[in-house]
Scaffold this motif. Structure first.
Motif, PDB file in Angstrom:
ATOM      1  N   VAL A  10      55.597 -10.522   3.954  1.00  0.00           N
ATOM      2  CA  VAL A  10      55.137  -9.461   3.053  1.00  0.00           C
ATOM      3  C   VAL A  10      53.663  -9.695   2.754  1.00  0.00           C
ATOM      4  O   VAL A  10      53.269 -10.798   2.391  1.00  0.00           O
ATOM      5  CB  VAL A  10      55.953  -9.470   1.737  1.00  0.00           C
ATOM      6  N   LYS A  11      52.870  -8.646   2.972  1.00  0.00           N
ATOM      7  CA  LYS A  11      51.449  -8.752   2.663  1.00  0.00           C
ATOM      8  C   LYS A  11      51.273  -8.741   1.148  1.00  0.00           C
ATOM      9  O   LYS A  11      51.936  -7.992   0.444  1.00  0.00           O
ATOM     10  CB  LYS A  11      50.670  -7.578   3.256  1.00  0.00           C
ATOM     11  N   ALA A  12      50.380  -9.571   0.688  1.00  0.00           N
ATOM     12  CA  ALA A  12      50.081  -9.596  -0.746  1.00  0.00           C
ATOM     13  C   ALA A  12      49.398  -8.281  -1.113  1.00  0.00           C
ATOM     14  O   ALA A  12      48.505  -7.821  -0.417  1.00  0.00           O
ATOM     15  CB  ALA A  12      49.177 -10.774  -1.079  1.00  0.00           C
ATOM     16  N   LYS A  13      49.867  -7.692  -2.195  1.00  0.00           N
ATOM     17  CA  LYS A  13      49.263  -6.435  -2.646  1.00  0.00           C
ATOM     18  C   LYS A  13      47.900  -6.725  -3.261  1.00  0.00           C
ATOM     19  O   LYS A  13      47.749  -7.649  -4.044  1.00  0.00           O
ATOM     20  CB  LYS A  13      50.146  -5.760  -3.692  1.00  0.00           C
ATOM     21  N   SER A  14      46.919  -5.933  -2.852  1.00  0.00           N
ATOM     22  CA  SER A  14      45.606  -6.109  -3.467  1.00  0.00           C
ATOM     23  C   SER A  14      45.566  -5.252  -4.726  1.00  0.00           C
ATOM     24  O   SER A  14      46.101  -4.156  -4.760  1.00  0.00           O
ATOM     25  CB  SER A  14      44.495  -5.698  -2.502  1.00  0.00           C
ATOM     26  N   ARG A  15      44.940  -5.781  -5.732  1.00  0.00           N
ATOM     27  CA  ARG A  15      44.877  -5.029  -6.993  1.00  0.00           C
ATOM     28  C   ARG A  15      43.825  -3.933  -6.886  1.00  0.00           C
ATOM     29  O   ARG A  15      42.888  -4.027  -6.102  1.00  0.00           O
ATOM     30  CB  ARG A  15      44.557  -5.958  -8.157  1.00  0.00           C
ATOM     31  N   ALA A  16      44.007  -2.908  -7.659  1.00  0.00           N
ATOM     32  CA  ALA A  16      43.044  -1.801  -7.657  1.00  0.00           C
ATOM     33  C   ALA A  16      41.746  -2.290  -8.289  1.00  0.00           C
ATOM     34  O   ALA A  16      41.755  -3.033  -9.261  1.00  0.00           O
ATOM     35  CB  ALA A  16      43.605  -0.621  -8.451  1.00  0.00           C
ATOM     36  N   ARG A  17      40.656  -1.864  -7.723  1.00  0.00           N
ATOM     37  CA  ARG A  17      39.352  -2.267  -8.251  1.00  0.00           C
ATOM     38  C   ARG A  17      38.921  -1.307  -9.353  1.00  0.00           C
ATOM     39  O   ARG A  17      39.233  -0.127  -9.317  1.00  0.00           O
ATOM     40  CB  ARG A  17      38.316  -2.275  -7.133  1.00  0.00           C
ATOM     41  N   THR A  18      38.185  -1.833 -10.287  1.00  0.00           N
ATOM     42  CA  THR A  18      37.679  -1.006 -11.379  1.00  0.00           C
ATOM     43  C   THR A  18      36.446  -0.250 -10.890  1.00  0.00           C
ATOM     44  O   THR A  18      35.805  -0.661  -9.920  1.00  0.00           O
ATOM     45  CB  THR A  18      37.277  -1.871 -12.591  1.00  0.00           C
ATOM     46  N   PRO A  19      36.097   0.844 -11.548  1.00  0.00           N
ATOM     47  CA  PRO A  19      34.884   1.575 -11.160  1.00  0.00           C
ATOM     48  C   PRO A  19      33.638   0.684 -11.180  1.00  0.00           C
ATOM     49  O   PRO A  19      32.761   0.827 -10.342  1.00  0.00           O
ATOM     50  CB  PRO A  19      34.784   2.689 -12.211  1.00  0.00           C
ATOM     51  N   THR A  20      33.568  -0.246 -12.114  1.00  0.00           N
ATOM     52  CA  THR A  20      32.411  -1.148 -12.177  1.00  0.00           C
ATOM     53  C   THR A  20      32.364  -2.039 -10.942  1.00  0.00           C
ATOM     54  O   THR A  20      31.295  -2.246 -10.363  1.00  0.00           O
ATOM     55  CB  THR A  20      32.484  -2.015 -13.453  1.00  0.00           C
ATOM     56  N   GLU A  21      33.509  -2.561 -10.509  1.00  0.00           N
ATOM     57  CA  GLU A  21      33.547  -3.397  -9.310  1.00  0.00           C
ATOM     58  C   GLU A  21      33.144  -2.600  -8.074  1.00  0.00           C
ATOM     59  O   GLU A  21      32.396  -3.087  -7.226  1.00  0.00           O
ATOM     60  CB  GLU A  21      34.949  -3.988  -9.114  1.00  0.00           C
ATOM     61  N   ILE A  22      33.615  -1.387  -7.982  1.00  0.00           N
ATOM     62  CA  ILE A  22      33.287  -0.530  -6.843  1.00  0.00           C
ATOM     63  C   ILE A  22      31.788  -0.240  -6.826  1.00  0.00           C
ATOM     64  O   ILE A  22      31.135  -0.299  -5.788  1.00  0.00           O
ATOM     65  CB  ILE A  22      34.102   0.779  -6.883  1.00  0.00           C
ATOM     66  N   ARG A  23      31.228   0.053  -8.000  1.00  0.00           N
ATOM     67  CA  ARG A  23      29.797   0.321  -8.103  1.00  0.00           C
ATOM     68  C   ARG A  23      28.992  -0.897  -7.657  1.00  0.00           C
ATOM     69  O   ARG A  23      28.016  -0.783  -6.913  1.00  0.00           O
ATOM     70  CB  ARG A  23      29.453   0.687  -9.552  1.00  0.00           C
TER      71      ARG A  23
END
Length: 109
Positions: A17-30
Protein backbone atom coordinates in the motif's frame (compact mmCIF):
# COMPACT_ATOMS: atom_id res chain seq x y z
CA UNK A 1 11.64 -25.39 -1.50
CA UNK A 2 11.91 -21.63 -1.98
CA UNK A 3 10.00 -19.26 0.27
CA UNK A 4 8.75 -17.26 -2.78
CA UNK A 5 6.60 -20.12 -4.06
CA UNK A 6 2.91 -19.90 -3.26
CA UNK A 7 1.43 -23.00 -1.74
CA UNK A 8 -2.22 -23.72 -2.52
CA UNK A 9 -4.47 -22.90 0.37
CA UNK A 10 -2.11 -20.38 1.94
CA UNK A 11 -3.18 -16.74 1.83
CA UNK A 12 -1.06 -14.50 -0.37
CA UNK A 13 0.60 -11.51 1.25
CA UNK A 14 -1.37 -8.28 1.09
CA UNK A 15 -0.44 -5.91 -1.79
CA UNK A 16 1.93 -3.12 -0.92
CA UNK A 17 0.00 0.00 0.00
CA UNK A 18 1.39 3.36 -1.01
CA UNK A 19 1.57 5.85 1.81
CA UNK A 20 -1.02 8.56 1.33
CA UNK A 21 0.48 11.98 0.89
CA UNK A 22 -1.18 14.70 2.88
CA UNK A 23 -2.81 17.62 1.13
CA UNK A 24 -0.61 20.67 0.94
CA UNK A 25 -1.74 24.01 2.29
CA UNK A 26 -2.03 27.02 -0.03
CA UNK A 27 1.02 28.52 1.68
CA UNK A 28 3.10 25.40 0.97
CA UNK A 29 1.98 25.38 -2.65
CA UNK A 30 2.84 29.07 -3.01
CA UNK A 31 6.33 28.45 -1.56
CA UNK A 32 6.90 25.50 -3.90
CA UNK A 33 5.82 27.58 -6.90
CA UNK A 34 8.02 30.50 -5.87
CA UNK A 35 10.98 28.12 -5.83
CA UNK A 36 10.58 27.82 -9.61
CA UNK A 37 10.40 31.56 -10.29
CA UNK A 38 13.78 31.91 -12.01
CA UNK A 39 13.19 28.91 -14.28
CA UNK A 40 9.66 30.05 -15.16
CA UNK A 41 10.85 33.56 -15.96
CA UNK A 42 13.61 32.16 -18.18
CA UNK A 43 11.00 30.12 -20.09
CA UNK A 44 8.76 33.18 -20.52
CA UNK A 45 11.66 35.34 -21.73
CA UNK A 46 12.76 32.55 -24.08
CA UNK A 47 9.26 32.33 -25.57
CA UNK A 48 8.96 36.09 -25.87
CA UNK A 49 12.28 36.31 -27.77
CA UNK A 50 11.74 33.22 -29.93
CA UNK A 51 11.21 34.38 -33.52
CA UNK A 52 9.81 30.96 -34.42
CA UNK A 53 7.04 31.15 -31.80
CA UNK A 54 3.64 32.39 -32.93
CA UNK A 55 2.85 36.04 -32.24
CA UNK A 56 0.12 34.94 -29.79
CA UNK A 57 2.61 32.92 -27.73
CA UNK A 58 5.16 35.75 -27.74
CA UNK A 59 2.50 38.28 -26.71
CA UNK A 60 1.20 36.03 -23.95
CA UNK A 61 4.72 35.57 -22.56
CA UNK A 62 5.41 39.31 -22.72
CA UNK A 63 2.15 40.09 -20.91
CA UNK A 64 2.91 37.51 -18.22
CA UNK A 65 6.33 39.07 -17.64
CA UNK A 66 4.88 42.58 -17.43
CA UNK A 67 2.06 41.47 -15.11
CA UNK A 68 4.50 39.90 -12.70
CA UNK A 69 6.95 42.77 -12.82
CA UNK A 70 4.56 45.71 -12.76
CA UNK A 71 1.18 44.27 -11.75
CA UNK A 72 -1.90 43.92 -13.90
CA UNK A 73 -3.45 47.07 -15.28
CA UNK A 74 -6.72 48.26 -13.78
CA UNK A 75 -9.78 47.00 -15.61
CA UNK A 76 -12.75 49.32 -16.07
CA UNK A 77 -16.05 48.05 -14.73
CA UNK A 78 -19.03 48.33 -17.05
CA UNK A 79 -22.28 49.18 -15.33
CA UNK A 80 -24.47 48.67 -18.37
CA UNK A 81 -25.73 52.23 -18.17
CA UNK A 82 -23.78 54.84 -20.09
CA UNK A 83 -22.90 58.01 -18.29
CA UNK A 84 -23.50 56.50 -14.85
CA UNK A 85 -20.56 57.22 -12.62
CA UNK A 86 -19.86 55.80 -9.19
CA UNK A 87 -19.35 58.50 -6.63
CA UNK A 88 -17.59 57.77 -3.36
CA UNK A 89 -18.23 60.06 -0.45
CA UNK A 90 -16.65 60.09 2.96
CA UNK A 91 -18.59 61.86 5.66
CA UNK A 92 -17.22 62.90 9.00
CA UNK A 93 -19.78 63.45 11.75
CA UNK A 94 -18.64 65.02 14.97
CA UNK A 95 -20.83 64.45 17.98
CA UNK A 96 -20.32 66.65 21.01
CA UNK A 97 -21.10 65.12 24.41
CA UNK A 98 -23.39 68.04 25.34
CA UNK A 99 -25.54 67.28 22.26
CA UNK A 100 -26.03 63.64 23.25
CA UNK A 101 -29.61 62.51 23.56
CA UNK A 102 -30.80 61.59 27.04
CA UNK A 103 -30.45 57.88 27.61
CA UNK A 104 -27.14 57.66 25.73
CA UNK A 105 -24.15 56.47 27.67
CA UNK A 106 -22.41 59.18 29.66
CA UNK A 107 -19.01 59.82 28.02
CA UNK A 108 -17.52 60.72 31.44
CA UNK A 109 -18.63 57.43 33.02
Amino acid sequence: MSEDIEIAGEPSPPPAVKAKSRARTPTEIRLLARGHTKAALKVLVGLMRNDEATPAVRLSAANAILDRGWGKSAQPIESGEEGLETVHRVERIIVRPEDAVEGDADPKA
